[in-house]
Enzyme design. Sequence first.
Site, PDB file in Angstrom:
ATOM      1  CB  ALA A  36      -9.960  15.632 -33.462  1.00 28.22           C
ATOM      2  CE1 TYR A  38     -15.242   8.373 -27.202  1.00 26.70           C
ATOM      3  CE2 TYR A  38     -15.680  10.664 -26.646  1.00 26.70           C
ATOM      4  CZ  TYR A  38     -15.867   9.319 -26.408  1.00 26.70           C
ATOM      5  OH  TYR A  38     -16.702   8.924 -25.392  1.00 26.70           O
ATOM      6  CG  ASP A  39     -13.795  15.657 -29.044  1.00 19.31           C
ATOM      7  OD1 ASP A  39     -14.074  14.828 -28.151  1.00 19.31           O
ATOM      8  OD2 ASP A  39     -12.867  16.481 -28.951  1.00 19.31           O
ATOM      9  CB  SER A  84     -13.269  -0.884   6.387  1.00 22.99           C
ATOM     10  OG  SER A  84     -13.594  -1.394   7.649  1.00 22.99           O
ATOM     11  CG  LEU A  85      -9.858  -4.102   2.891  1.00 25.94           C
ATOM     12  CD1 LEU A  85      -8.891  -3.702   1.779  1.00 25.94           C
ATOM     13  CD2 LEU A  85     -10.140  -5.602   2.833  1.00 25.94           C
ATOM     14  CD  GLU A 115      -7.573  -5.838  -6.415  1.00 28.95           C
ATOM     15  OE1 GLU A 115      -8.013  -5.079  -7.281  1.00 28.95           O
ATOM     16  OE2 GLU A 115      -8.189  -6.819  -5.977  1.00 28.95           O
ATOM     17  CE  LYS A 117      -6.969   0.346   1.781  1.00 30.08           C
ATOM     18  NZ  LYS A 117      -7.348   1.748   1.802  1.00 30.08           N
ATOM     19  CG  ASP A 119      -5.392   7.592  -1.251  1.00 27.32           C
ATOM     20  OD1 ASP A 119      -6.395   7.419  -0.546  1.00 27.32           O
ATOM     21  OD2 ASP A 119      -4.458   8.353  -0.952  1.00 27.32           O
ATOM     22  NE  ARG A 138     -16.610   1.454   3.259  1.00 32.57           N
ATOM     23  CZ  ARG A 138     -16.429   1.787   4.529  1.00 32.57           C
ATOM     24  NH1 ARG A 138     -16.480   3.037   4.899  1.00 32.57           N
ATOM     25  NH2 ARG A 138     -16.188   0.856   5.416  1.00 32.57           N
ATOM     26  CD  GLU A 178     -11.288   3.453  -3.551  1.00 29.73           C
ATOM     27  OE1 GLU A 178     -12.001   2.445  -3.317  1.00 29.73           O
ATOM     28  OE2 GLU A 178     -10.734   4.110  -2.666  1.00 29.73           O
ATOM     29  CE1 TYR A 230     -13.405  -2.463  -3.636  1.00 28.38           C
ATOM     30  CE2 TYR A 230     -12.122  -0.627  -4.474  1.00 28.38           C
ATOM     31  CZ  TYR A 230     -13.071  -1.127  -3.606  1.00 28.38           C
ATOM     32  OH  TYR A 230     -13.679  -0.299  -2.709  1.00 28.38           O
ATOM     33  CE  LYS A 295      -9.428  -7.314  -2.785  1.00 22.17           C
ATOM     34  NZ  LYS A 295     -10.026  -6.665  -3.941  1.00 22.17           N
ATOM     35  CE  LYS A 319      -3.490   2.421   4.485  1.00 19.85           C
ATOM     36  NZ  LYS A 319      -4.387   2.811   5.449  1.00 19.85           N
ATOM     37  CB  CYS A 413      10.628  41.174 -13.909  1.00 18.46           C
ATOM     38  SG  CYS A 413      11.421  39.659 -14.493  1.00 18.46           S
ATOM     39  CB  CYS A 416      13.963  41.837 -17.523  1.00 18.88           C
ATOM     40  SG  CYS A 416      12.182  42.071 -17.365  1.00 18.88           S
ATOM     41  CB  CYS A 431       7.741  39.641 -16.013  1.00 15.00           C
ATOM     42  SG  CYS A 431       8.906  40.565 -17.019  1.00 15.00           S
ATOM     43  CB  CYS A 437      11.705  39.366 -19.530  1.00 11.56           C
ATOM     44  SG  CYS A 437      12.057  38.412 -18.050  1.00 11.56           S
TER      45      CYS A 437
HETATM   46  S1  IVH Z   1     -11.417  -4.819  -1.396  1.00  6.72           S
HETATM   47  C1  IVH Z   1     -14.359  -6.686   1.469  1.00  6.72           C
HETATM   48  N1  IVH Z   1      -9.646  -3.814  -3.021  1.00  6.72           N
HETATM   49  O1  IVH Z   1     -10.107   0.235   0.762  1.00  6.72           O
HETATM   50  C2  IVH Z   1     -13.525  -5.485   1.322  1.00  6.72           C
HETATM   51  N2  IVH Z   1     -10.634  -2.375  -1.410  1.00  6.72           N
HETATM   52  O2  IVH Z   1     -10.314  -0.217   3.834  1.00  6.72           O
HETATM   53  C3  IVH Z   1     -13.633  -4.923  -0.024  1.00  6.72           C
HETATM   54  N3  IVH Z   1      -9.866  -0.064  -1.563  1.00  6.72           N
HETATM   55  O3  IVH Z   1     -13.416   0.954   1.381  1.00  6.72           O
HETATM   56  C4  IVH Z   1     -12.524  -4.036  -0.311  1.00  6.72           C
HETATM   57  N4  IVH Z   1      -8.503  -0.354  -3.264  1.00  6.72           N
HETATM   58  O4  IVH Z   1     -12.614   1.617  -0.848  1.00  6.72           O
HETATM   59  C5  IVH Z   1     -10.474  -3.569  -1.982  1.00  6.72           C
HETATM   60  N5  IVH Z   1      -8.102  -3.059  -4.556  1.00  6.72           N
HETATM   61  C6  IVH Z   1      -8.927  -2.819  -3.539  1.00  6.72           C
HETATM   62  C7  IVH Z   1      -9.055  -1.546  -2.972  1.00  6.72           C
HETATM   63  C8  IVH Z   1      -9.927  -1.358  -1.902  1.00  6.72           C
HETATM   64  C9  IVH Z   1      -9.000   0.528  -2.404  1.00  6.72           C
HETATM   65  C10 IVH Z   1     -10.574   0.649  -0.476  1.00  6.72           C
HETATM   66  C11 IVH Z   1     -12.036   0.397  -0.466  1.00  6.72           C
HETATM   67  C12 IVH Z   1     -12.428   0.118   0.938  1.00  6.72           C
HETATM   68  C13 IVH Z   1     -11.168   0.363   1.692  1.00  6.72           C
HETATM   69  C14 IVH Z   1     -11.025  -0.698   2.756  1.00  6.72           C
END
Ligand code: IVH
Length: 671
Positions: A36, A38-39, A84-85, A115, A117, A119, A138, A178, A230, A295, A319, A413, A416, A431, A437
């Site tokens: 409140a 903050y608002d 991507s990874l 760390e 991943k 979603d 991306r 993300e 990240y 990493k 995964k 219902c 009841c 109901c 009820c």
């Molecule tokens: S590092 C050089 N760290 O996973 C690669 N990616 O398959 C940089 N993702 O598109 C990615 N959590 O959106 C990294 N802690 C995390 C992540 C992360 C989710 C996603 C990211 C990327 C996909 C890779």
Amino acid sequence: MQAPRDAVERAEALREEIARHNHAYYVLDAPTVPDAEYDRLFQDLLSLETQHPELVTPDSPTQRVGARPAPEFTQVTHRTPMLSLANAFGEEDVFNFDRRIREGLDCGEVEYAVEPKFDGLAISLTYREGRFILGATRGDGYSGEDVTGNLRTVRSIPLRLQACQGRQVPQFLEVRGEVLMLRHDFERMNERAREAGEKAFANPRNAAAGSVRQLDPRITARRPLRFFAYTLAGLEGQPMPATHAEVLDRLRGWGFPVAAERAVVRGAAGLLRYYDEIGSRRAALPYDIDGVVYKVNRLADQERLGYVSRAPRFAIAHKYQAQEELTEVLDIEVQVGRTGAITPVARLKPVFVGGVTVTNATLHNEDEVRRKDIRIGDTVIVRRAGDVIPEVVSALAEKRSGSEREFVMPQQCPVCGSRVMRLPDEAVARCTGGLYCAAQRKQAILHFASRRAMDIEGLGDKLVDQLVDQDLVKSAADLYRLDVATLAGLERMGEKSAQNVVDAIGKSKDTTLARLIFALGIRNVGEATAKDLARHFGSMEALMAAGVEELQRVRDVGPVVAESIAGFLAEAHNREVIARLEQAGVRGRAEARTAAVLQGLTFVLTGTLPTLTREEAGAMIEAAGGKVSSAVSKKTSYVVAGEETGSKLEKARALGIAVLDEDGLRRLLGK
Ligand code: IVH
């Protein structure tokens, strides 16, 4: 027109304060003020900017409400590709990854930054001289869409960087991370969508992605999105940190949320231990994850290892098993809730998913059953994410034999026998039995006793079932007539636990008005509204005497909520329950009445006060619920004037507005 200097200063001070609260909430996970408050700060800034539009800056928190919709997104080319990874699915893959790293670096045990991943949806954020200037999706990794306007509405994305570790903010910064929705925010949003008869999202990931790729930023602004950083993709004007762990610390210092679960481990054994640890905590995390990311910690080593096609050699995603499984719908039954809402529930062939055995899953409402076309006998995908109620995602139509049956909403219902009714503009069928009820009565009593309402310990559903079924309790007021002998005669109740329940019921009499109002279970009156009502009216009598119009004067109470409160209080049965509660000694203390003595009043401060600075006086007024404005107008309630006042005092006199000195203000505050 140039805004007056005190307005400029006040706007800046408000922005800083709001940014500080944001940082405490989203980055430090330690809120410093109630919502409140903050608002209120936000509203003050908004009204200041409305009075002086020239004060608006693109990085003002008020700009988070969302700009006008765009016809389409423009494409932006990433300065460096968003990669991507590679994935690891088992231990073998992890050992191979670690071996390749050791061979590549020609060294022994390697240090890894690890760390979750997330979603969600990958995005890139660019800052120049500490200001957020570009946000992009991306896309195909090389170019994405410019979603700056949408990302500006995400409160956990800083619009301005903070200086950290004794350094200035960098001249240039590109951060990647993300965007996602926390599970409980997602659940709440879907719940509301269903109530409004709107389509619900399948899962937090889809909801986040859909919200970021919205052409109308005002819609994005209403979605509870979060950001977690990240990686650092570009930095100019200061040296790069030496390790990924330091990168994350620096990002956090600048004001970006990073994963609280981040860690540094050594060797393949360390990676696998981390995988298991996060795996065991996965269900309790606030967000969905689909794995963990490993990493190589030293950035110089990352550089040496380099890239293969579109993925780095120095990192891998390990995964987890999906949190979705297949099972069969044995039956679809309905449950009756506190407000009579009839919810279809799928009875499932037991299935192990996300760490627990699931036998029931909510289907939310009739429309959802139709939309997903789920039939009795269907093979379905069940999803369980964290502590969220299991959900039927979809049915596999190709597996049907023809013997499946469609769900039919009962006309009566099941508890009841009262008629089931669905209003044309509502998604839920209800109901009509009300407190006749037993199902609704049970829920109403459980709500009354719940922790955030009257907080009666020991009054759980098994006990309430018996109390209602045996007609010992017809309304919440009957609870206060229960004695030890009656309770001890019930199943699973001994003398001792009966005494405990009676004590807990007795103890609950000493409560606040806000809790009591919330406990009554008035539709559309949650905890926050109950608090506002308590603050505004100060007593149950005053609340009961209020008409729809007066109710709407309470903050955030609109016509729908006002009608539902007035309707509830007009009901003879409800009035009787309130009267009987009062006779039993349940009254509800008015809390901190002083907190709102200035509610609805607007003040203008001018000149030098004898003992208070203007900021102090302003804070006292706001703490008492009043507003401080910089300009005198017809809406001003009081001008507080010290020495050396100028045009404001003249204007106040001209408009006939009351003028107070510091003592007058203190008297008004009751100090
Ligand atoms: S590092 C050089 N760290 O996973 C690669 N990616 O398959 C940089 N993702 O598109 C990615 N959590 O959106 C990294 N802690 C995390 C992540 C992360 C989710 C996603 C990211 C990327 C996909 C890779």
